[in-house]
Scaffold this active site. Structure first.
Site, PDB file in Angstrom:
ATOM      1  N   ARG A 133      -2.294 -14.264   4.571  1.00  0.00           N
ATOM      2  CA  ARG A 133      -3.051 -13.559   5.623  1.00  0.00           C
ATOM      3  C   ARG A 133      -2.299 -13.673   6.959  1.00  0.00           C
ATOM      4  O   ARG A 133      -2.242 -12.719   7.727  1.00  0.00           O
ATOM      5  CB  ARG A 133      -4.460 -14.144   5.781  1.00  0.00           C
ATOM      6  N   TYR A 163     -12.468  -2.189  -4.021  1.00  0.00           N
ATOM      7  CA  TYR A 163     -13.014  -2.335  -2.659  1.00  0.00           C
ATOM      8  C   TYR A 163     -14.551  -2.296  -2.645  1.00  0.00           C
ATOM      9  O   TYR A 163     -15.137  -1.933  -1.625  1.00  0.00           O
ATOM     10  CB  TYR A 163     -12.452  -1.239  -1.753  1.00  0.00           C
ATOM     11  N   HIS A 183      -2.137  -5.458   1.574  1.00  0.00           N
ATOM     12  CA  HIS A 183      -3.452  -6.073   1.363  1.00  0.00           C
ATOM     13  C   HIS A 183      -3.240  -7.535   1.003  1.00  0.00           C
ATOM     14  O   HIS A 183      -2.243  -7.874   0.366  1.00  0.00           O
ATOM     15  CB  HIS A 183      -4.188  -5.378   0.206  1.00  0.00           C
ATOM     16  N   LYS A 209       0.831  -1.214   0.000  1.00  0.00           N
ATOM     17  CA  LYS A 209       0.000   0.000   0.000  1.00  0.00           C
ATOM     18  C   LYS A 209       0.872   1.274   0.000  1.00  0.00           C
ATOM     19  O   LYS A 209       2.079   1.218   0.282  1.00  0.00           O
ATOM     20  CB  LYS A 209      -0.922  -0.038   1.219  1.00  0.00           C
ATOM     21  N   THR A 246      -5.669  -6.895  10.754  1.00  0.00           N
ATOM     22  CA  THR A 246      -5.936  -5.627  10.054  1.00  0.00           C
ATOM     23  C   THR A 246      -5.400  -4.434  10.830  1.00  0.00           C
ATOM     24  O   THR A 246      -4.759  -3.548  10.276  1.00  0.00           O
ATOM     25  CB  THR A 246      -7.461  -5.472   9.838  1.00  0.00           C
ATOM     26  N   PHE A 262     -15.790   3.627   6.474  1.00  0.00           N
ATOM     27  CA  PHE A 262     -14.412   3.989   6.125  1.00  0.00           C
ATOM     28  C   PHE A 262     -14.129   3.896   4.620  1.00  0.00           C
ATOM     29  O   PHE A 262     -13.005   4.107   4.189  1.00  0.00           O
ATOM     30  CB  PHE A 262     -13.404   3.131   6.918  1.00  0.00           C
ATOM     31  N   GLU A 313      -9.719 -10.412  -7.556  1.00  0.00           N
ATOM     32  CA  GLU A 313      -8.685  -9.377  -7.397  1.00  0.00           C
ATOM     33  C   GLU A 313      -7.544  -9.562  -8.402  1.00  0.00           C
ATOM     34  O   GLU A 313      -7.032  -8.594  -8.964  1.00  0.00           O
ATOM     35  CB  GLU A 313      -8.181  -9.376  -5.953  1.00  0.00           C
ATOM     36  N   ARG A 349       2.379  -6.427   9.280  1.00  0.00           N
ATOM     37  CA  ARG A 349       1.660  -5.275   9.822  1.00  0.00           C
ATOM     38  C   ARG A 349       2.197  -4.876  11.197  1.00  0.00           C
ATOM     39  O   ARG A 349       2.294  -3.687  11.513  1.00  0.00           O
ATOM     40  CB  ARG A 349       0.162  -5.560   9.845  1.00  0.00           C
ATOM     41  N   ASN A 384      -2.076   0.303   6.762  1.00  0.00           N
ATOM     42  CA  ASN A 384      -1.550  -0.952   7.319  1.00  0.00           C
ATOM     43  C   ASN A 384      -0.669  -1.727   6.332  1.00  0.00           C
ATOM     44  O   ASN A 384      -0.519  -2.941   6.428  1.00  0.00           O
ATOM     45  CB  ASN A 384      -2.692  -1.798   7.890  1.00  0.00           C
TER      46      ASN A 384
HETATM   47  P1  GDP Z   1      -8.073  -6.624   5.616  1.00  0.00           P
HETATM   48  O1  GDP Z   1      -8.710  -7.739   4.819  1.00  0.00           O
HETATM   49  O2  GDP Z   1      -7.266  -7.121   6.794  1.00  0.00           O
HETATM   50  O3  GDP Z   1      -7.284  -5.667   4.745  1.00  0.00           O
HETATM   51  O4  GDP Z   1      -9.249  -5.768   6.285  1.00  0.00           O
HETATM   52  P2  GDP Z   1     -10.697  -5.324   5.750  1.00  0.00           P
HETATM   53  O5  GDP Z   1     -11.066  -6.050   4.487  1.00  0.00           O
HETATM   54  O6  GDP Z   1     -11.639  -5.405   6.908  1.00  0.00           O
HETATM   55  O7  GDP Z   1     -10.516  -3.768   5.417  1.00  0.00           O
HETATM   56  C1  GDP Z   1      -9.893  -3.347   4.229  1.00  0.00           C
HETATM   57  C2  GDP Z   1      -8.966  -2.208   4.545  1.00  0.00           C
HETATM   58  O8  GDP Z   1      -9.727  -1.089   4.979  1.00  0.00           O
HETATM   59  C3  GDP Z   1      -7.983  -2.451   5.707  1.00  0.00           C
HETATM   60  O9  GDP Z   1      -6.839  -3.162   5.317  1.00  0.00           O
HETATM   61  C4  GDP Z   1      -7.663  -1.046   6.145  1.00  0.00           C
HETATM   62  O10 GDP Z   1      -6.697  -0.433   5.274  1.00  0.00           O
HETATM   63  C5  GDP Z   1      -8.997  -0.342   5.950  1.00  0.00           C
HETATM   64  N1  GDP Z   1      -9.812  -0.313   7.176  1.00  0.00           N
HETATM   65  C6  GDP Z   1     -10.398  -1.345   7.826  1.00  0.00           C
HETATM   66  N2  GDP Z   1     -11.097  -0.927   8.897  1.00  0.00           N
HETATM   67  C7  GDP Z   1     -10.978   0.440   8.896  1.00  0.00           C
HETATM   68  C8  GDP Z   1     -11.485   1.471   9.744  1.00  0.00           C
HETATM   69  O11 GDP Z   1     -12.223   1.225  10.705  1.00  0.00           O
HETATM   70  N3  GDP Z   1     -11.108   2.758   9.426  1.00  0.00           N
HETATM   71  C9  GDP Z   1     -10.315   3.058   8.347  1.00  0.00           C
HETATM   72  N4  GDP Z   1     -10.000   4.338   8.107  1.00  0.00           N
HETATM   73  N5  GDP Z   1      -9.830   2.093   7.543  1.00  0.00           N
HETATM   74  C10 GDP Z   1     -10.141   0.823   7.805  1.00  0.00           C
END
Ligand code: GDP
Length: 138
Positions: A85, A49, A115, A9, A91, A57, A126, A102, A112
């Site tokens: 993962r 996304y 992805h 990222k 996350t 978010f 994807e 991370r 973070n």
């Molecule tokens: P991942 O699969 O671990 O990447 O997590 P998710 O699919 O739940 O979320 C996608 C991405 O959205 C995460 O990797 C973060 O960059 C972002 N994200 C997730 N939760 C939040 C949140 O509560 N606030 C913000 N600003 N970003 C978030």
């Protein structure tokens, strides 16, 4: 051999962490089969996304993903999706296990660093969202 999709990222590219993250990937037995460094546009980030479009978010996340170049990757290994993962960590870096990417590199819940696809169907979507078949060389 299972394939997964990853993004380094903008926060990690900005801090010159591409090499360190690729080293973790290859060092953990994944073979990189496709890679490119690009600047995402907002519509492309929103399409990527789309499953999060109702989340609070979504706007912040998609805008953040366009703040600088990212590295798009496909790599493979037995059980690659789950293994990547695990190597990424939780996350939220505050919850991530020691030794995960991370934990070691991420700035916060949004920035973070990496992805990773979370299942076979999302990995297939994807990978094909960003790479054509001829760009993936096993
Ligand atoms: P991942 O699969 O671990 O990447 O997590 P998710 O699919 O739940 O979320 C996608 C991405 O959205 C995460 O990797 C973060 O960059 C972002 N994200 C997730 N939760 C939040 C949140 O509560 N606030 C913000 N600003 N970003 C978030």
């Amino acid at each position: 051999m299972e394939k997964t999709f990853a993004i380094i990222k903008p926060d990690a590219v900005e801090r010159n962490l591409i090499g360190k993250i690729l080293e973790r990937i290859e060092g953990n037995g994944f073979r990189i089969v496709a890679m490119k460094r690009v600047l995402l546009t907002l519509p492309v980030a929103q399409g990527f996304y789309h499953v999060h479009k109702e989340r609070p978010f979504f706007k912040d996340l998609t805008e953040y993903m366009c703040t600088g170049p990212v590295v798009l990757l496909v790599f493979e290994k037995e059980g690659a999706i789950k293994a990547w993962r695990e190597l990424m960590g939780a996350t939220n870096p505050a919850d991530a296990d020691a030794g995960t990417i991370r934990k070691d590199f991420a700035i916060d819940l949004e920035k973070n660093s990496v992805h990773g696809s979370d299942a076979r169907d999302t990995a297939a979507f994807e990978i094909s969202y960003f790479f054509s078949q001829t760009e993936i060389l096993s």
